[in-house]
Write a protein that holds these residues in place. Sequence first.
Motif, PDB file in Angstrom:
ATOM      1  N   THR A 192     -26.764   7.094  -8.237  1.00  0.00           N
ATOM      2  CA  THR A 192     -26.117   6.344  -9.323  1.00  0.00           C
ATOM      3  C   THR A 192     -26.477   4.860  -9.298  1.00  0.00           C
ATOM      4  OG1 THR A 192     -24.136   6.045  -7.944  1.00  0.00           O
ATOM      5  CG2 THR A 192     -24.167   7.939  -9.442  1.00  0.00           C
ATOM      6  N   GLY A 193     -27.468   4.487  -8.501  1.00  0.00           N
ATOM      7  CA  GLY A 193     -27.873   3.084  -8.447  1.00  0.00           C
ATOM      8  C   GLY A 193     -26.803   2.193  -7.847  1.00  0.00           C
ATOM      9  N   SER A 194     -26.031   2.735  -6.918  1.00  0.00           N
ATOM     10  CA  SER A 194     -24.962   1.971  -6.270  1.00  0.00           C
ATOM     11  C   SER A 194     -25.390   1.601  -4.855  1.00  0.00           C
ATOM     12  CB  SER A 194     -23.673   2.798  -6.198  1.00  0.00           C
ATOM     13  OG  SER A 194     -23.347   3.346  -7.469  1.00  0.00           O
ATOM     14  N   HIS A 195     -24.894   0.475  -4.356  1.00  0.00           N
ATOM     15  CA  HIS A 195     -25.252   0.107  -2.984  1.00  0.00           C
ATOM     16  C   HIS A 195     -24.134   0.413  -1.988  1.00  0.00           C
ATOM     17  CE1 HIS A 195     -23.065  -3.421  -4.411  1.00  0.00           C
ATOM     18  NE2 HIS A 195     -22.948  -3.868  -3.171  1.00  0.00           N
ATOM     19  N   ILE A 196     -22.975   0.856  -2.494  1.00  0.00           N
ATOM     20  CA  ILE A 196     -21.858   1.206  -1.622  1.00  0.00           C
ATOM     21  C   ILE A 196     -21.258   2.538  -2.074  1.00  0.00           C
ATOM     22  CG2 ILE A 196     -19.503   0.592  -0.895  1.00  0.00           C
ATOM     23  CD1 ILE A 196     -20.276  -2.324  -1.108  1.00  0.00           C
ATOM     24  N   GLY A 197     -20.964   3.393  -1.114  1.00  0.00           N
ATOM     25  CA  GLY A 197     -20.230   4.625  -1.367  1.00  0.00           C
ATOM     26  C   GLY A 197     -19.098   4.719  -0.351  1.00  0.00           C
ATOM     27  N   ALA A 198     -17.954   5.245  -0.777  1.00  0.00           N
ATOM     28  CA  ALA A 198     -16.803   5.256   0.121  1.00  0.00           C
ATOM     29  C   ALA A 198     -15.877   6.423  -0.197  1.00  0.00           C
ATOM     30  CB  ALA A 198     -16.022   3.943   0.009  1.00  0.00           C
ATOM     31  N   ILE A 199     -15.093   6.812   0.815  1.00  0.00           N
ATOM     32  CA  ILE A 199     -13.971   7.722   0.635  1.00  0.00           C
ATOM     33  C   ILE A 199     -12.711   6.884   0.833  1.00  0.00           C
ATOM     34  CG2 ILE A 199     -12.801   9.819   1.396  1.00  0.00           C
ATOM     35  CD1 ILE A 199     -15.579  10.328   0.290  1.00  0.00           C
ATOM     36  N   MET A 200     -11.864   6.823  -0.196  1.00  0.00           N
ATOM     37  CA  MET A 200     -10.686   5.961  -0.174  1.00  0.00           C
ATOM     38  C   MET A 200      -9.420   6.795  -0.306  1.00  0.00           C
ATOM     39  SD  MET A 200     -11.834   2.856  -2.727  1.00  0.00           S
ATOM     40  CE  MET A 200     -10.332   1.936  -2.368  1.00  0.00           C
ATOM     41  N   VAL A 201      -8.360   6.308   0.315  1.00  0.00           N
ATOM     42  CA  VAL A 201      -7.028   6.876   0.150  1.00  0.00           C
ATOM     43  C   VAL A 201      -6.101   5.742  -0.240  1.00  0.00           C
ATOM     44  CG1 VAL A 201      -5.123   8.129   1.233  1.00  0.00           C
ATOM     45  CG2 VAL A 201      -7.479   8.619   1.917  1.00  0.00           C
ATOM     46  N   GLN A 202      -5.388   5.889  -1.346  1.00  0.00           N
ATOM     47  CA  GLN A 202      -4.540   4.814  -1.843  1.00  0.00           C
ATOM     48  C   GLN A 202      -3.126   5.330  -2.103  1.00  0.00           C
ATOM     49  OE1 GLN A 202      -6.344   1.932  -2.221  1.00  0.00           O
ATOM     50  NE2 GLN A 202      -4.697   0.551  -2.862  1.00  0.00           N
ATOM     51  N   ASP A 203      -2.130   4.597  -1.610  1.00  0.00           N
ATOM     52  CA  ASP A 203      -0.720   4.882  -1.882  1.00  0.00           C
ATOM     53  C   ASP A 203      -0.320   4.013  -3.075  1.00  0.00           C
ATOM     54  OD1 ASP A 203       2.082   4.882  -1.985  1.00  0.00           O
ATOM     55  OD2 ASP A 203       2.278   5.129   0.176  1.00  0.00           O
ATOM     56  N   VAL A 204      -0.145   4.633  -4.241  1.00  0.00           N
ATOM     57  CA  VAL A 204       0.093   3.862  -5.450  1.00  0.00           C
ATOM     58  C   VAL A 204       1.518   3.352  -5.540  1.00  0.00           C
ATOM     59  CG1 VAL A 204      -1.720   5.071  -6.710  1.00  0.00           C
ATOM     60  CG2 VAL A 204       0.631   5.922  -6.827  1.00  0.00           C
ATOM     61  N   HIS A 205       2.424   3.874  -4.731  1.00  0.00           N
ATOM     62  CA  HIS A 205       3.797   3.384  -4.736  1.00  0.00           C
ATOM     63  C   HIS A 205       3.940   2.130  -3.878  1.00  0.00           C
ATOM     64  CE1 HIS A 205       5.759   7.485  -6.011  1.00  0.00           C
ATOM     65  NE2 HIS A 205       4.903   7.006  -6.885  1.00  0.00           N
ATOM     66  N   ARG A 206       3.355   2.165  -2.709  1.00  0.00           N
ATOM     67  CA  ARG A 206       3.465   1.024  -1.784  1.00  0.00           C
ATOM     68  C   ARG A 206       2.302   0.052  -1.919  1.00  0.00           C
ATOM     69  NH1 ARG A 206       5.620   3.612   3.962  1.00  0.00           N
ATOM     70  NH2 ARG A 206       7.586   4.461   3.157  1.00  0.00           N
ATOM     71  N   HIS A 207       1.356   0.399  -2.787  1.00  0.00           N
ATOM     72  CA  HIS A 207       0.166  -0.453  -2.982  1.00  0.00           C
ATOM     73  C   HIS A 207      -0.564  -0.679  -1.658  1.00  0.00           C
ATOM     74  CE1 HIS A 207       1.558  -1.063  -7.036  1.00  0.00           C
ATOM     75  NE2 HIS A 207       2.678  -1.610  -6.610  1.00  0.00           N
ATOM     76  N   GLY A 208      -0.633   0.376  -0.873  1.00  0.00           N
ATOM     77  CA  GLY A 208      -1.400   0.322   0.364  1.00  0.00           C
ATOM     78  C   GLY A 208      -2.559   1.288   0.280  1.00  0.00           C
ATOM     79  N   GLY A 209      -3.536   1.120   1.145  1.00  0.00           N
ATOM     80  CA  GLY A 209      -4.673   2.022   1.111  1.00  0.00           C
ATOM     81  C   GLY A 209      -5.596   1.788   2.285  1.00  0.00           C
ATOM     82  N   ARG A 210      -6.590   2.651   2.368  1.00  0.00           N
ATOM     83  CA  ARG A 210      -7.566   2.521   3.459  1.00  0.00           C
ATOM     84  C   ARG A 210      -8.902   3.102   3.002  1.00  0.00           C
ATOM     85  NH1 ARG A 210      -4.491   7.145   4.842  1.00  0.00           N
ATOM     86  NH2 ARG A 210      -5.804   8.981   5.232  1.00  0.00           N
ATOM     87  N   LEU A 211      -9.942   2.701   3.690  1.00  0.00           N
ATOM     88  CA  LEU A 211     -11.272   3.245   3.479  1.00  0.00           C
ATOM     89  C   LEU A 211     -11.575   4.150   4.669  1.00  0.00           C
ATOM     90  CD1 LEU A 211     -13.091  -0.013   2.307  1.00  0.00           C
ATOM     91  CD2 LEU A 211     -12.412   1.917   0.890  1.00  0.00           C
ATOM     92  N   ASP A 212     -11.544   5.455   4.445  1.00  0.00           N
ATOM     93  CA  ASP A 212     -11.791   6.385   5.546  1.00  0.00           C
ATOM     94  C   ASP A 212     -13.256   6.453   5.919  1.00  0.00           C
ATOM     95  OD1 ASP A 212      -9.159   6.994   5.840  1.00  0.00           O
ATOM     96  OD2 ASP A 212      -9.241   8.924   4.808  1.00  0.00           O
ATOM     97  N   LEU A 213     -14.125   6.153   4.970  1.00  0.00           N
ATOM     98  CA  LEU A 213     -15.566   6.208   5.220  1.00  0.00           C
ATOM     99  C   LEU A 213     -16.256   5.253   4.258  1.00  0.00           C
ATOM    100  CD1 LEU A 213     -17.629   9.484   5.653  1.00  0.00           C
ATOM    101  CD2 LEU A 213     -18.471   7.651   4.194  1.00  0.00           C
ATOM    102  N   VAL A 214     -17.209   4.498   4.761  1.00  0.00           N
ATOM    103  CA  VAL A 214     -17.965   3.559   3.911  1.00  0.00           C
ATOM    104  C   VAL A 214     -19.431   3.589   4.315  1.00  0.00           C
ATOM    105  CG1 VAL A 214     -18.269   1.181   3.155  1.00  0.00           C
ATOM    106  CG2 VAL A 214     -15.993   2.029   3.668  1.00  0.00           C
ATOM    107  N   VAL A 215     -20.329   3.672   3.325  1.00  0.00           N
ATOM    108  CA  VAL A 215     -21.760   3.514   3.577  1.00  0.00           C
ATOM    109  C   VAL A 215     -22.253   2.359   2.717  1.00  0.00           C
ATOM    110  CG1 VAL A 215     -22.147   5.923   4.215  1.00  0.00           C
ATOM    111  CG2 VAL A 215     -22.338   5.258   1.822  1.00  0.00           C
ATOM    112  N   GLY A 216     -23.108   1.549   3.278  1.00  0.00           N
ATOM    113  CA  GLY A 216     -23.680   0.430   2.537  1.00  0.00           C
ATOM    114  C   GLY A 216     -22.876  -0.843   2.617  1.00  0.00           C
TER     115      GLY A 216
END
Length: 370
Positions: free
Chosen positions: A35-59
Amino acid sequence: MADHGAFGALLESLYAATLEPQRLEEFCARLAGATGSHIGAIMVQDVHRHGGRLDLVVGADPVEAARYEREFAADNLWVRRSVDQLATGAVLDSDDFVPRGELRRSRYYNEYLRTGDVEQSVALCAHFDGRNVVTATVCRSGRLPAYSARQLELIRQVAPHWVNAYAIMRRLEGLQERVSSLEAALEQTPTAMFALASNLRLLRANASGERLLSQGVLHCALGRLSIHGWQDVILQQLLSRTLHSGARAGDAERLVLKDGDGNSLALTAHPLPPPAATGDAALFVFVQPLGAPVLLQLERALQQLFGLTEPERRLAVALLRHADLALAAQECGIALSAAQTRLKVVFDKTGERSQPSLMRLLAALHALCP
Protein backbone atom coordinates in the motif's frame (compact mmCIF):
# COMPACT_ATOMS: atom_id res chain seq x y z
CA MET A 1 -8.86 -4.62 -9.05
CA ALA A 2 -6.15 -5.15 -6.44
CA ASP A 3 -2.88 -6.83 -7.45
CA HIS A 4 -3.46 -10.59 -7.20
CA GLY A 5 0.19 -11.36 -6.45
CA ALA A 6 0.31 -8.93 -3.53
CA PHE A 7 -3.09 -10.11 -2.32
CA GLY A 8 -2.03 -13.77 -2.35
CA ALA A 9 1.20 -13.02 -0.50
CA LEU A 10 -0.71 -11.09 2.15
CA LEU A 11 -3.16 -13.92 2.75
CA GLU A 12 -0.38 -16.49 2.87
CA SER A 13 1.45 -14.70 5.69
CA LEU A 14 -1.80 -13.75 7.44
CA TYR A 15 -3.23 -17.27 7.71
CA ALA A 16 0.20 -18.70 8.48
CA ALA A 17 0.22 -16.37 11.50
CA THR A 18 -2.75 -18.21 13.01
CA LEU A 19 -0.35 -21.06 13.81
CA GLU A 20 2.88 -19.04 13.87
CA PRO A 21 2.04 -15.69 15.55
CA GLN A 22 5.51 -14.35 14.81
CA ARG A 23 4.50 -14.16 11.15
CA LEU A 24 2.14 -11.28 11.95
CA GLU A 25 5.21 -9.07 11.54
CA GLU A 26 5.61 -10.42 8.00
CA PHE A 27 1.93 -9.71 7.30
CA CYS A 28 2.26 -6.11 8.54
CA ALA A 29 5.39 -5.57 6.45
CA ARG A 30 3.71 -6.95 3.32
CA LEU A 31 0.56 -4.90 3.89
CA ALA A 32 2.67 -1.77 4.30
CA GLY A 33 4.71 -2.55 1.19
CA ALA A 34 1.65 -3.31 -0.94
CA THR A 35 0.00 0.00 0.00
CA GLY A 36 3.01 2.31 -0.27
CA SER A 37 3.18 2.71 3.50
CA HIS A 38 6.36 2.91 5.56
CA ILE A 39 4.77 1.76 8.83
CA GLY A 40 2.54 -1.20 9.65
CA ALA A 41 1.20 -1.99 13.10
CA ILE A 42 -1.19 -4.07 15.19
CA MET A 43 -3.00 -1.74 17.60
CA VAL A 44 -5.38 -2.25 20.50
CA GLN A 45 -7.38 0.77 21.65
CA ASP A 46 -9.76 1.19 24.62
CA VAL A 47 -12.25 3.75 23.32
CA HIS A 48 -13.81 4.32 26.74
CA ARG A 49 -10.63 5.11 28.66
CA HIS A 50 -8.83 6.54 25.62
CA GLY A 51 -5.93 4.20 26.23
CA GLY A 52 -4.14 1.95 23.80
CA ARG A 53 -1.00 0.13 22.83
CA LEU A 54 0.96 -0.98 19.80
CA ASP A 55 1.38 -4.74 20.05
CA LEU A 56 3.52 -4.91 16.92
CA VAL A 57 5.18 -2.27 14.74
CA VAL A 58 7.28 -2.55 11.57
CA GLY A 59 9.02 0.42 10.00
CA ALA A 60 9.11 2.54 13.17
CA ASP A 61 11.40 2.99 16.15
CA PRO A 62 10.27 0.65 18.97
CA VAL A 63 10.98 3.47 21.43
CA GLU A 64 8.39 5.63 19.64
CA ALA A 65 5.94 2.74 19.79
CA ALA A 66 6.38 2.58 23.56
CA ARG A 67 5.80 6.35 23.78
CA TYR A 68 2.42 5.89 22.11
CA GLU A 69 1.06 3.79 24.95
CA ARG A 70 2.70 5.90 27.63
CA GLU A 71 1.95 9.42 26.36
CA PHE A 72 -0.20 9.68 23.23
CA ALA A 73 -2.89 6.96 23.03
CA ALA A 74 -5.42 9.30 24.64
CA ASP A 75 -4.63 11.99 22.03
CA ASN A 76 -5.28 9.79 19.00
CA LEU A 77 -7.67 12.04 17.05
CA TRP A 78 -8.29 9.40 14.41
CA VAL A 79 -9.65 6.88 16.92
CA ARG A 80 -11.66 9.45 18.86
CA ARG A 81 -13.35 10.81 15.72
CA SER A 82 -14.12 7.39 14.24
CA VAL A 83 -15.73 5.78 17.31
CA ASP A 84 -19.20 5.83 15.76
CA GLN A 85 -17.88 3.95 12.72
CA LEU A 86 -15.92 1.31 14.62
CA ALA A 87 -17.11 -2.21 13.83
CA THR A 88 -15.59 -5.60 13.22
CA GLY A 89 -14.56 -5.66 9.56
CA ALA A 90 -14.62 -1.86 9.09
CA VAL A 91 -11.93 -0.11 7.05
CA LEU A 92 -11.26 3.42 8.32
CA ASP A 93 -9.29 6.07 6.39
CA SER A 94 -7.99 8.82 8.69
CA ASP A 95 -8.64 11.49 6.05
CA ASP A 96 -12.36 10.74 6.32
CA PHE A 97 -12.42 11.80 9.98
CA VAL A 98 -9.78 14.49 10.55
CA PRO A 99 -8.80 17.12 7.94
CA ARG A 100 -5.02 17.36 7.43
CA GLY A 101 -4.97 21.03 8.49
CA GLU A 102 -6.60 20.24 11.83
CA LEU A 103 -4.31 17.24 12.32
CA ARG A 104 -1.17 19.36 11.80
CA ARG A 105 -2.30 21.76 14.56
CA SER A 106 -2.78 18.98 17.11
CA ARG A 107 -0.41 17.85 19.84
CA TYR A 108 -0.83 14.29 18.59
CA TYR A 109 0.74 15.25 15.27
CA ASN A 110 3.37 17.76 16.39
CA GLU A 111 4.75 15.73 19.29
CA TYR A 112 4.25 12.21 18.00
CA LEU A 113 3.17 11.57 14.39
CA ARG A 114 5.53 14.13 12.96
CA THR A 115 8.59 12.34 14.34
CA GLY A 116 7.53 9.24 12.38
CA ASP A 117 6.64 11.22 9.24
CA VAL A 118 2.99 10.13 9.41
CA GLU A 119 -0.02 12.12 8.18
CA GLN A 120 -2.42 9.45 6.98
CA SER A 121 -3.39 6.00 8.16
CA VAL A 122 -5.88 3.30 7.27
CA ALA A 123 -7.08 0.88 9.93
CA LEU A 124 -8.57 -2.57 9.33
CA CYS A 125 -10.74 -3.55 12.33
CA ALA A 126 -10.33 -7.21 13.26
CA HIS A 127 -12.50 -7.07 16.38
CA PHE A 128 -14.62 -4.53 18.22
CA ASP A 129 -16.58 -5.43 21.35
CA GLY A 130 -18.01 -1.99 22.08
CA ARG A 131 -14.99 -0.98 24.09
CA ASN A 132 -11.75 -2.41 22.72
CA VAL A 133 -10.86 -2.36 19.05
CA VAL A 134 -8.04 -4.36 17.46
CA THR A 135 -6.72 -3.06 14.15
CA ALA A 136 -4.06 -3.71 11.57
CA THR A 137 -2.97 -0.17 10.63
CA VAL A 138 -0.79 1.20 7.85
CA CYS A 139 0.64 4.74 7.86
CA ARG A 140 2.20 6.94 5.20
CA SER A 141 3.99 10.24 4.86
CA GLY A 142 2.30 13.58 4.20
CA ARG A 143 4.80 14.06 1.40
CA LEU A 144 2.98 11.36 -0.56
CA PRO A 145 -0.47 11.62 -2.12
CA ALA A 146 -3.41 10.03 -0.33
CA TYR A 147 -3.93 6.29 -0.69
CA SER A 148 -5.07 5.46 -4.22
CA ALA A 149 -8.32 3.70 -5.07
CA ARG A 150 -6.27 0.62 -6.01
CA GLN A 151 -4.50 0.56 -2.67
CA LEU A 152 -7.73 1.05 -0.73
CA GLU A 153 -9.35 -1.74 -2.75
CA LEU A 154 -6.54 -4.09 -1.74
CA ILE A 155 -7.04 -3.13 1.91
CA ARG A 156 -10.80 -3.76 1.66
CA GLN A 157 -10.17 -7.19 0.16
CA VAL A 158 -7.79 -8.08 2.98
CA ALA A 159 -10.12 -6.82 5.75
CA PRO A 160 -12.52 -9.83 5.99
CA HIS A 161 -9.56 -12.22 5.98
CA TRP A 162 -7.96 -10.23 8.80
CA VAL A 163 -11.22 -10.61 10.76
CA ASN A 164 -11.26 -14.36 10.17
CA ALA A 165 -7.60 -14.87 11.00
CA TYR A 166 -7.83 -12.84 14.20
CA ALA A 167 -10.91 -14.83 15.29
CA ILE A 168 -8.97 -18.06 14.71
CA MET A 169 -6.05 -16.71 16.76
CA ARG A 170 -8.36 -15.81 19.65
CA ARG A 171 -10.01 -19.22 19.51
CA LEU A 172 -6.69 -21.07 19.48
CA GLU A 173 -5.39 -18.92 22.31
CA GLY A 174 -8.52 -19.66 24.36
CA LEU A 175 -8.20 -23.38 23.69
CA GLN A 176 -4.54 -23.30 24.70
CA GLU A 177 -5.43 -21.55 27.94
CA ARG A 178 -8.09 -24.17 28.67
CA VAL A 179 -5.65 -26.99 27.95
CA SER A 180 -3.01 -25.39 30.15
CA SER A 181 -5.56 -24.87 32.95
CA LEU A 182 -6.77 -28.44 32.74
CA GLU A 183 -3.22 -29.80 32.77
CA ALA A 184 -2.40 -27.67 35.79
CA ALA A 185 -5.50 -28.93 37.58
CA LEU A 186 -4.69 -32.55 36.79
CA GLU A 187 -1.15 -32.06 38.05
CA GLN A 188 -2.47 -30.86 41.39
CA THR A 189 -5.26 -33.37 41.95
CA PRO A 190 -4.54 -36.06 44.58
CA THR A 191 -5.89 -38.70 42.18
CA ALA A 192 -3.13 -40.41 40.20
CA MET A 193 -3.53 -40.02 36.45
CA PHE A 194 -1.74 -41.91 33.67
CA ALA A 195 -1.97 -41.31 29.91
CA LEU A 196 -1.36 -44.39 27.74
CA ALA A 197 -0.79 -44.67 24.00
CA SER A 198 -2.65 -47.06 21.70
CA ASN A 199 0.07 -49.68 22.30
CA LEU A 200 -0.45 -49.16 26.09
CA ARG A 201 2.93 -47.46 26.43
CA LEU A 202 2.96 -45.02 29.34
CA LEU A 203 3.16 -41.49 27.94
CA ARG A 204 2.92 -39.40 31.09
CA ALA A 205 1.74 -39.30 34.67
CA ASN A 206 0.66 -36.41 36.87
CA ALA A 207 2.41 -35.66 40.16
CA SER A 208 0.24 -38.11 42.13
CA GLY A 209 0.87 -40.80 39.53
CA GLU A 210 4.61 -40.25 39.68
CA ARG A 211 4.37 -40.58 43.46
CA LEU A 212 2.71 -44.01 43.19
CA LEU A 213 5.43 -45.11 40.79
CA SER A 214 8.25 -43.84 43.02
CA GLN A 215 6.67 -45.59 46.05
CA GLY A 216 6.52 -48.87 44.14
CA VAL A 217 2.73 -49.09 44.42
CA LEU A 218 2.64 -49.26 40.62
CA HIS A 219 5.46 -49.86 38.16
CA CYS A 220 6.53 -48.88 34.67
CA ALA A 221 7.82 -52.15 33.24
CA LEU A 222 9.12 -52.09 29.66
CA GLY A 223 7.37 -48.76 29.20
CA ARG A 224 3.99 -50.07 30.38
CA LEU A 225 1.95 -49.43 33.53
CA SER A 226 1.93 -52.54 35.73
CA ILE A 227 1.36 -53.79 39.24
CA HIS A 228 3.34 -56.33 41.27
CA GLY A 229 2.42 -60.02 41.09
CA TRP A 230 -0.35 -62.00 39.47
CA GLN A 231 -2.79 -59.06 39.49
CA ASP A 232 -0.82 -57.52 36.63
CA VAL A 233 -2.51 -59.99 34.26
CA ILE A 234 -5.90 -58.64 35.35
CA LEU A 235 -4.69 -55.06 34.94
CA GLN A 236 -3.34 -55.66 31.42
CA GLN A 237 -6.57 -57.43 30.41
CA LEU A 238 -8.60 -54.44 31.66
CA LEU A 239 -6.47 -51.94 29.77
CA SER A 240 -6.56 -53.95 26.56
CA ARG A 241 -10.30 -54.58 26.84
CA THR A 242 -11.00 -50.87 27.40
CA LEU A 243 -8.88 -49.91 24.42
CA HIS A 244 -10.02 -52.53 21.90
CA SER A 245 -13.59 -53.42 22.84
CA GLY A 246 -15.07 -50.54 20.87
CA ALA A 247 -15.93 -48.60 24.02
CA ARG A 248 -16.93 -45.04 23.28
CA ALA A 249 -14.99 -42.06 24.58
CA GLY A 250 -16.48 -41.29 27.97
CA ASP A 251 -17.16 -44.95 28.84
CA ALA A 252 -15.09 -46.44 31.63
CA GLU A 253 -13.85 -49.77 32.97
CA ARG A 254 -13.33 -50.12 36.73
CA LEU A 255 -11.23 -52.48 38.82
CA VAL A 256 -10.09 -52.86 42.44
CA LEU A 257 -6.57 -54.22 42.94
CA LYS A 258 -4.28 -54.85 45.91
CA ASP A 259 -0.79 -53.36 46.06
CA GLY A 260 2.20 -55.18 47.55
CA ASP A 261 1.22 -54.10 51.08
CA GLY A 262 -2.36 -55.31 50.72
CA ASN A 263 -3.88 -51.85 50.30
CA SER A 264 -6.80 -51.52 47.88
CA LEU A 265 -6.50 -49.43 44.72
CA ALA A 266 -9.56 -48.27 42.77
CA LEU A 267 -8.62 -48.03 39.08
CA THR A 268 -10.73 -46.44 36.34
CA ALA A 269 -9.77 -46.60 32.64
CA HIS A 270 -11.31 -44.12 30.16
CA PRO A 271 -10.89 -44.60 26.38
CA LEU A 272 -10.31 -41.49 24.27
CA PRO A 273 -11.30 -40.78 20.66
CA PRO A 274 -8.97 -42.47 18.12
CA PRO A 275 -5.58 -40.74 18.41
CA ALA A 276 -4.30 -38.69 15.51
CA ALA A 277 -0.79 -40.16 15.80
CA THR A 278 0.87 -43.20 17.33
CA GLY A 279 2.31 -41.18 20.18
CA ASP A 280 -1.00 -39.56 21.14
CA ALA A 281 -2.93 -40.56 24.26
CA ALA A 282 -5.57 -43.24 23.68
CA LEU A 283 -6.43 -44.09 27.27
CA PHE A 284 -6.57 -42.27 30.60
CA VAL A 285 -6.18 -44.31 33.78
CA PHE A 286 -7.09 -42.89 37.19
CA VAL A 287 -5.92 -44.65 40.36
CA GLN A 288 -7.15 -43.85 43.87
CA PRO A 289 -5.88 -45.63 47.01
CA LEU A 290 -9.08 -46.54 48.85
CA GLY A 291 -7.33 -46.25 52.17
CA ALA A 292 -6.65 -42.53 51.65
CA PRO A 293 -8.07 -40.46 54.53
CA VAL A 294 -11.24 -38.48 54.01
CA LEU A 295 -10.32 -34.83 53.44
CA LEU A 296 -12.07 -33.55 56.55
CA GLN A 297 -9.82 -30.50 56.87
CA LEU A 298 -10.61 -29.46 53.31
CA GLU A 299 -14.34 -29.88 53.89
CA ARG A 300 -14.05 -27.76 57.01
CA ALA A 301 -12.19 -25.05 55.09
CA LEU A 302 -14.82 -25.05 52.34
CA GLN A 303 -17.54 -24.58 54.94
CA GLN A 304 -15.76 -21.78 56.76
CA LEU A 305 -14.50 -19.87 53.72
CA PHE A 306 -17.37 -20.26 51.27
CA GLY A 307 -20.36 -21.54 53.25
CA LEU A 308 -20.66 -24.77 51.26
CA THR A 309 -23.28 -27.18 52.58
CA GLU A 310 -22.37 -30.78 53.39
CA PRO A 311 -23.61 -32.15 50.00
CA GLU A 312 -21.70 -29.39 48.19
CA ARG A 313 -18.54 -30.09 50.19
CA ARG A 314 -18.78 -33.80 49.52
CA LEU A 315 -19.12 -33.22 45.78
CA ALA A 316 -16.17 -30.80 45.73
CA VAL A 317 -13.92 -33.22 47.60
CA ALA A 318 -15.02 -36.12 45.39
CA LEU A 319 -14.28 -34.04 42.31
CA LEU A 320 -10.80 -33.28 43.58
CA ARG A 321 -10.29 -36.96 44.35
CA HIS A 322 -11.44 -38.28 40.96
CA ALA A 323 -10.92 -35.34 38.53
CA ASP A 324 -14.14 -36.56 36.87
CA LEU A 325 -17.63 -35.22 37.64
CA ALA A 326 -19.35 -38.50 36.72
CA LEU A 327 -17.18 -40.44 39.15
CA ALA A 328 -17.64 -37.75 41.80
CA ALA A 329 -21.41 -38.02 41.37
CA GLN A 330 -21.19 -41.80 41.68
CA GLU A 331 -19.22 -41.49 44.93
CA CYS A 332 -21.83 -39.07 46.29
CA GLY A 333 -24.66 -41.37 45.24
CA ILE A 334 -26.35 -38.82 42.97
CA ALA A 335 -27.15 -38.60 39.27
CA LEU A 336 -24.79 -36.73 36.96
CA SER A 337 -27.48 -34.13 36.25
CA ALA A 338 -27.84 -33.47 39.99
CA ALA A 339 -24.06 -33.18 40.31
CA GLN A 340 -23.99 -30.64 37.46
CA THR A 341 -26.65 -28.55 39.20
CA ARG A 342 -24.83 -28.78 42.53
CA LEU A 343 -21.54 -27.87 40.86
CA LYS A 344 -23.07 -24.62 39.55
CA VAL A 345 -23.89 -23.67 43.16
CA VAL A 346 -20.30 -24.45 44.17
CA PHE A 347 -19.08 -22.21 41.32
CA ASP A 348 -21.29 -19.36 42.53
CA LYS A 349 -20.16 -19.67 46.15
CA THR A 350 -16.44 -19.99 45.41
CA GLY A 351 -16.38 -17.45 42.57
CA GLU A 352 -14.87 -19.97 40.15
CA ARG A 353 -16.29 -20.42 36.66
CA SER A 354 -14.84 -23.69 35.40
CA GLN A 355 -13.99 -27.16 36.65
CA PRO A 356 -10.21 -26.76 36.15
CA SER A 357 -10.13 -23.47 38.09
CA LEU A 358 -12.22 -25.00 40.90
CA MET A 359 -9.84 -27.95 41.08
CA ARG A 360 -6.86 -25.59 41.31
CA LEU A 361 -8.58 -23.81 44.22
CA LEU A 362 -9.37 -27.11 45.96
CA ALA A 363 -5.84 -28.41 45.47
CA ALA A 364 -4.39 -25.18 46.86
CA LEU A 365 -6.67 -25.33 49.93
CA HIS A 366 -5.84 -29.00 50.43
CA ALA A 367 -2.13 -28.20 50.37
CA LEU A 368 -2.64 -25.63 53.11
CA CYS A 369 -4.67 -27.94 55.34
CA PRO A 370 -2.71 -29.51 58.23
